[in-house]
Design a protein around this motif. Sequence first.
Motif, PDB file in Angstrom:
ATOM      1  N   ILE A  22       0.502  -1.190   0.006  1.00 54.66           N
ATOM      2  CA  ILE A  22       0.064   0.036   0.151  1.00 54.66           C
ATOM      3  C   ILE A  22       0.898   1.164   0.110  1.00 54.66           C
ATOM      4  O   ILE A  22       0.638   1.666   0.379  1.00 54.66           O
ATOM      5  N   CYS A  58      -3.386   4.658  -7.009  1.00 52.52           N
ATOM      6  CA  CYS A  58      -2.712   3.354  -7.085  1.00 52.52           C
ATOM      7  C   CYS A  58      -1.349   3.418  -6.237  1.00 52.52           C
ATOM      8  O   CYS A  58      -0.678   4.443  -6.373  1.00 52.52           O
ATOM      9  N   ASP A  75       3.402  -5.147  -8.046  1.00 52.49           N
ATOM     10  CA  ASP A  75       2.237  -5.339  -7.265  1.00 52.49           C
ATOM     11  C   ASP A  75       1.594  -4.132  -7.137  1.00 52.49           C
ATOM     12  O   ASP A  75       2.316  -2.992  -6.784  1.00 52.49           O
ATOM     13  N   LEU A  77      -1.760  -1.919  -5.239  1.00 51.98           N
ATOM     14  CA  LEU A  77      -2.966  -1.500  -4.484  1.00 51.98           C
ATOM     15  C   LEU A  77      -3.760  -0.486  -4.758  1.00 51.98           C
ATOM     16  O   LEU A  77      -3.178   0.643  -5.214  1.00 51.98           O
ATOM     17  N   ALA A  93      -9.323  -0.185   0.179  1.00 48.89           N
ATOM     18  CA  ALA A  93      -8.318  -0.533  -0.614  1.00 48.89           C
ATOM     19  C   ALA A  93      -8.540  -2.233  -1.325  1.00 48.89           C
ATOM     20  O   ALA A  93      -9.019  -2.865  -0.395  1.00 48.89           O
ATOM     21  N   ASP A  95      -6.548  -5.065  -3.115  1.00 45.60           N
ATOM     22  CA  ASP A  95      -5.356  -5.710  -3.612  1.00 45.60           C
ATOM     23  C   ASP A  95      -5.710  -7.011  -4.731  1.00 45.60           C
ATOM     24  O   ASP A  95      -6.032  -7.766  -4.250  1.00 45.60           O
ATOM     25  N   SER A 101      -9.879  -7.215   0.139  1.00 48.46           N
ATOM     26  CA  SER A 101     -10.091  -5.698   0.316  1.00 48.46           C
ATOM     27  C   SER A 101      -9.897  -5.433   1.857  1.00 48.46           C
ATOM     28  O   SER A 101     -10.371  -6.247   2.537  1.00 48.46           O
TER      29      SER A 101
END
Length: 134
Positions: A22, A58, A75, A77, A93, A95, A101
């Motif tokens: 994140i 993001c 990756d 988020l 958020a 993923d 979530s």
Amino acid sequence: MPKKALFHRNRTKSFAWAIPVILVGAAFPAEAADINGSSARGDGNARVRIAPCGAEICAVNTWIKPGTPKEKEGDKLVMSIKEDSEGSYSGTAFDPQRDLSYKLTVRVDGARMTTKGCVIAGLICKGVVWTRMN
């Protein structure tokens, strides 16, 4: 500190990655409380770039320390967050890599950013401190 388990769709998954993916940004933005930019995670295992992506924000991993489990460069988020007050954001958020979530809060204070993600109705939470990179 032992890793906590995250229960989702009757499967147990590690929660250790929950917020690492994140958040956090590149050069210092014009506004001190701006969430966008690049940051390094406090444990030194990850760097992310935060920027708008469509109607959302993001956080994308731009670097992961070799050997760091369950994370990789690229990756992402996807955050649906709104600024509550100067430097404080809240929302959700998602993923997509893990199909998870969670509820998210972010606090930006100068070059420091703190993220907190919670799952299972707020019963399991994890906080991460980030530092902006020049």
